[in-house]
Design a protein around this motif. Structure first.
Motif, PDB file in Angstrom:
ATOM      1  N   UNK A   2       0.986  -1.130   0.020  1.00 27.96           N
ATOM      2  CA  UNK A   2       0.016  -0.078   0.080  1.00 27.96           C
ATOM      3  C   UNK A   2       0.796   1.454   0.208  1.00 27.96           C
ATOM      4  N   UNK A   3       0.492   2.260  -0.614  1.00 27.14           N
ATOM      5  CA  UNK A   3       1.104   3.298  -0.778  1.00 27.14           C
ATOM      6  C   UNK A   3       0.512   4.753  -0.738  1.00 27.14           C
ATOM      7  N   UNK A   4       0.887   5.781  -0.003  1.00 27.82           N
ATOM      8  CA  UNK A   4       0.425   7.021  -0.042  1.00 27.82           C
ATOM      9  C   UNK A   4       1.386   8.110  -0.268  1.00 27.82           C
ATOM     10  N   UNK A   5       1.170   8.892  -0.897  1.00 30.07           N
ATOM     11  CA  UNK A   5       2.046  10.154  -1.391  1.00 30.07           C
ATOM     12  C   UNK A   5       1.612  11.381  -0.457  1.00 30.07           C
ATOM     13  N   UNK A   6       2.656  12.358  -0.182  1.00 30.69           N
ATOM     14  CA  UNK A   6       2.503  13.309   0.537  1.00 30.69           C
ATOM     15  C   UNK A   6       1.685  14.156  -0.661  1.00 30.69           C
ATOM     16  N   UNK A   7       1.193  15.420  -0.295  1.00 30.62           N
ATOM     17  CA  UNK A   7       0.473  16.512  -0.862  1.00 30.62           C
ATOM     18  C   UNK A   7       1.355  17.074  -2.026  1.00 30.62           C
ATOM     19  N   UNK A   8       2.494  17.360  -1.611  1.00 27.06           N
ATOM     20  CA  UNK A   8       3.468  18.047  -2.567  1.00 27.06           C
ATOM     21  C   UNK A   8       4.145  17.054  -3.460  1.00 27.06           C
ATOM     22  N   UNK A   9       4.127  15.693  -3.212  1.00 30.39           N
ATOM     23  CA  UNK A   9       4.415  14.752  -4.065  1.00 30.39           C
ATOM     24  C   UNK A   9       6.140  14.630  -3.787  1.00 30.39           C
ATOM     25  N   UNK A  10       6.329  14.694  -2.530  1.00 31.93           N
ATOM     26  CA  UNK A  10       8.127  14.767  -2.396  1.00 31.93           C
ATOM     27  C   UNK A  10       8.168  13.540  -1.363  1.00 31.93           C
ATOM     28  N   UNK A  11       7.288  12.864  -0.806  1.00 29.18           N
ATOM     29  CA  UNK A  11       7.372  11.871   0.254  1.00 29.18           C
ATOM     30  C   UNK A  11       6.602  10.884  -0.069  1.00 29.18           C
ATOM     31  N   UNK A  12       6.986   9.623   0.165  1.00 30.85           N
ATOM     32  CA  UNK A  12       6.020   8.287   0.009  1.00 30.85           C
ATOM     33  C   UNK A  12       6.041   7.603   1.449  1.00 30.85           C
ATOM     34  N   UNK A  13       4.855   7.146   1.846  1.00 36.06           N
ATOM     35  CA  UNK A  13       4.827   6.291   2.991  1.00 36.06           C
ATOM     36  C   UNK A  13       4.078   4.802   2.322  1.00 36.06           C
ATOM     37  N   UNK A  14       5.052   3.928   2.691  1.00 41.12           N
ATOM     38  CA  UNK A  14       4.767   2.515   1.980  1.00 41.12           C
ATOM     39  C   UNK A  14       4.488   1.518   2.976  1.00 41.12           C
ATOM     40  N   UNK A  15       3.477   0.818   2.690  1.00 35.59           N
ATOM     41  CA  UNK A  15       3.302  -0.365   3.605  1.00 35.59           C
ATOM     42  C   UNK A  15       3.903  -1.738   2.856  1.00 35.59           C
ATOM     43  N   UNK A  16       4.906  -2.032   3.745  1.00 31.97           N
ATOM     44  CA  UNK A  16       6.081  -3.422   3.117  1.00 31.97           C
ATOM     45  C   UNK A  16       5.485  -4.580   4.035  1.00 31.97           C
ATOM     46  N   UNK A  17       5.307  -5.703   3.426  1.00 29.18           N
ATOM     47  CA  UNK A  17       5.285  -6.905   4.113  1.00 29.18           C
ATOM     48  C   UNK A  17       6.828  -7.686   4.122  1.00 29.18           C
ATOM     49  N   UNK A  18       7.321  -7.782   5.432  1.00 30.56           N
ATOM     50  CA  UNK A  18       8.494  -8.533   5.616  1.00 30.56           C
ATOM     51  C   UNK A  18       8.329  -9.583   6.345  1.00 30.56           C
ATOM     52  N   UNK A  19       8.623 -10.901   6.067  1.00 26.18           N
ATOM     53  CA  UNK A  19       8.522 -11.927   6.873  1.00 26.18           C
ATOM     54  C   UNK A  19       7.235 -12.065   7.539  1.00 26.18           C
ATOM     55  N   UNK A  20       6.281 -11.642   6.948  1.00 27.74           N
ATOM     56  CA  UNK A  20       4.912 -11.841   7.372  1.00 27.74           C
ATOM     57  C   UNK A  20       4.537 -10.780   8.232  1.00 27.74           C
ATOM     58  N   UNK A  21       5.340  -9.895   8.528  1.00 26.50           N
ATOM     59  CA  UNK A  21       5.158  -8.855   9.169  1.00 26.50           C
ATOM     60  C   UNK A  21       4.951  -7.322   8.480  1.00 26.50           C
ATOM     61  N   UNK A  22       3.875  -6.578   8.671  1.00 31.53           N
ATOM     62  CA  UNK A  22       3.829  -5.375   8.114  1.00 31.53           C
ATOM     63  C   UNK A  22       4.423  -4.363   8.672  1.00 31.53           C
ATOM     64  N   UNK A  23       5.347  -3.426   7.846  1.00 28.96           N
ATOM     65  CA  UNK A  23       5.934  -2.435   8.263  1.00 28.96           C
ATOM     66  C   UNK A  23       5.654  -1.253   7.399  1.00 28.96           C
ATOM     67  N   UNK A  24       6.017   0.057   7.906  1.00 27.19           N
ATOM     68  CA  UNK A  24       6.039   1.056   7.209  1.00 27.19           C
ATOM     69  C   UNK A  24       7.332   1.851   6.938  1.00 27.19           C
ATOM     70  N   UNK A  25       7.598   2.119   5.255  1.00 28.83           N
ATOM     71  CA  UNK A  25       8.841   2.668   5.091  1.00 28.83           C
ATOM     72  C   UNK A  25       8.661   4.022   4.547  1.00 28.83           C
ATOM     73  N   UNK A  26       9.305   5.109   4.991  1.00 28.21           N
ATOM     74  CA  UNK A  26       9.168   6.457   4.491  1.00 28.21           C
ATOM     75  C   UNK A  26      10.246   6.565   3.575  1.00 28.21           C
ATOM     76  N   UNK A  27       9.896   7.241   2.236  1.00 29.31           N
ATOM     77  CA  UNK A  27      10.840   7.229   1.171  1.00 29.31           C
ATOM     78  C   UNK A  27      10.610   8.947   0.706  1.00 29.31           C
ATOM     79  N   UNK A  28      11.494   9.597   0.751  1.00 27.42           N
ATOM     80  CA  UNK A  28      11.737  11.110   0.421  1.00 27.42           C
ATOM     81  C   UNK A  28      12.304  10.989  -1.180  1.00 27.42           C
ATOM     82  N   UNK A  29      11.737  11.782  -1.850  1.00 25.18           N
ATOM     83  CA  UNK A  29      11.879  11.699  -3.367  1.00 25.18           C
ATOM     84  C   UNK A  29      12.687  13.022  -3.505  1.00 25.18           C
ATOM     85  N   UNK A  30      13.762  12.518  -4.329  1.00 24.64           N
ATOM     86  CA  UNK A  30      14.804  13.707  -4.550  1.00 24.64           C
ATOM     87  C   UNK A  30      14.324  14.676  -5.646  1.00 24.64           C
ATOM     88  N   UNK A  31      13.336  14.352  -6.786  1.00 23.47           N
ATOM     89  CA  UNK A  31      13.117  15.016  -7.811  1.00 23.47           C
ATOM     90  C   UNK A  31      11.622  15.281  -7.744  1.00 23.47           C
TER      91      UNK A  31
END
Lengths: 171, 178
Positions: free
Chosen positions: B149-178
């Motif tokens: 699952x993904x959510x993008x910030x309103x300005x389009x500069x950051x992503x919050x991503x739900x990631x499943x790792x070894x059966x566990x759900x985590x959230x990664x934050x990814x800042x976009x450079x461009x």
């Protein structure tokens, strides 16, 4: 390598101190730290300005919504959403003032919007026996889109929020 | 005081009572009306358009003027994007390719940037699509995992991503450079 009696004493002393420190940490907090590490974190939703993150934490049946400031990393207070679990599908307006989320009220799933500035909770009144599955509030908080399920068929409806909550200005 | 005067006085007295009762009733009526106005209103123009699609819409994402949903076509989901000001459909041919299937979509506030998770074969990809330039960019996760699952910030500069790792759900934050 031989260990003399002084070193033996030090090892025993270190072991006893470690044991003492470990026993000082109460079992419940050990368990809560463990639970936090093992907890699922899901359903992320960023505020429009990218400064806040809403997410769902907790195990099945007890999922609870939380808002975190991405600047400070702190959990921000929510006045109305410490119960009515399970919560699902959170979404935030531009500044994060409004949090829309699906909660459990009795045997019904309900969409609510917490106004974090005024501390008020607005319920989205849904006609008929419809089950909300996903929801998203628009950045300026003028509309909300809700996905329902009817049988196996999903459908989306959009509602006008003007007159219920104040709109936000996108900066 | 004569009988007539007393009668007139009573009428005046009671008319004041009636007036105040009427005023109270009016206030109650206004408050009831304003309560019922708190009912959220379905936007008929959008909803009747969405009802026109037989296979139903799901996973909505709203920007200021756009609504993105997933709809099922020929047993696979595709992205459906409309401008809710004029109910015009915006073609998404670049993302609706036959060998991929979207599972999560999120719009930036102006609708220019679209974050997407799509299945390609047995793997899931995290994608950033820029509508103006038509650029499709695959975003790498910090650690291996299955994005769901993904959510993008309103300005389009950051992503919050739900990631499943070894059966566990985590959230990664990814800042976009461009």
């Amino acid at each position: 390598m031989t260990i003399n009696s002084k070193q033996k004493q030090n090892i025993i002393l270190f072991f006893l101190i470690s044991l003492g420190i470990a026993s000082c940490i109460p079992y419940s907090s050990q368990r809560s730290i463990q639970a936090f590490l093992q907890e699922n974190k899901q359903d992320p939703a960023l505020s429009g300005n990218g400064e806040k993150l809403a997410l769902i934490i907790g195990q099945s049946g007890q999922q609870t919504v939380q808002i975190r400031s991405l600047k400070s990393g702190t959990v921000l207070p929510l006045r109305h959403l410490s119960r009515h679990q399970p919560h699902s599908s959170p979404s935030l307006s531009w500044s994060g003032r409004y949090l829309a989320v699906i909660i459990q009220r009795g045997n019904r799933r309900t969409v609510v919007i917490e106004d974090r500035l005024k501390g008020r909770l607005h319920s989205i009144v849904l006609s008929g026996n419809r089950n909300p599955i996903n929801t998203e509030i628009s950045p300026e908080a003028r509309r909300i889109a809700i996905q329902f399920s009817q049988g196996n068929k999903p459908f989306v409806e959009v509602f006008d929020l003007s007159g219920i909550i104040e709109p936000e200005f996108l900066k | 005081m004569s009988k007539k005067d007393s009668f007139n006085w009573n009428i005046k007295k009671y008319s004041t009572y009636f007036k105040s009762i009427l005023a109270i009733n009016g206030l109650i009526l206004i408050s009831i009306t304003s309560c019922s106005m708190e009912r959220n209103r379905p936007i008929m123009k959008i909803n009747s358009y969405l009802r026109g699609y037989q296979n139903g819409h799901k996973k909505p994402s709203l920007s200021k003027n756009l609504l993105a949903t997933l709809i099922n076509r020929e047993d696979r989901d595709i992205i459906h994007l409309i401008d809710i000001r004029n109910m015009k459909r915006i073609p998404m041919g670049a993302l609706n390719t036959p060998n991929t299937e979207p599972i999560s979509i999120s719009l930036s506030a102006n609708g220019e940037r679209i974050a997407l998770i799509r299945k390609r074969g047995i793997t899931s990809q995290l994608i950033l699509y820029q509508r103006k330039s038509g650029r499709i960019q695959e975003i790498e996760l910090k650690q291996l995992g299955n994005p769901t699952k993904v959510s993008i910030g309103g300005k389009g500069k950051i992503l919050a991503v739900e990631v499943t790792r070894q059966g566990k759900k985590e959230i990664d934050l990814i800042r976009l450079n461009n």
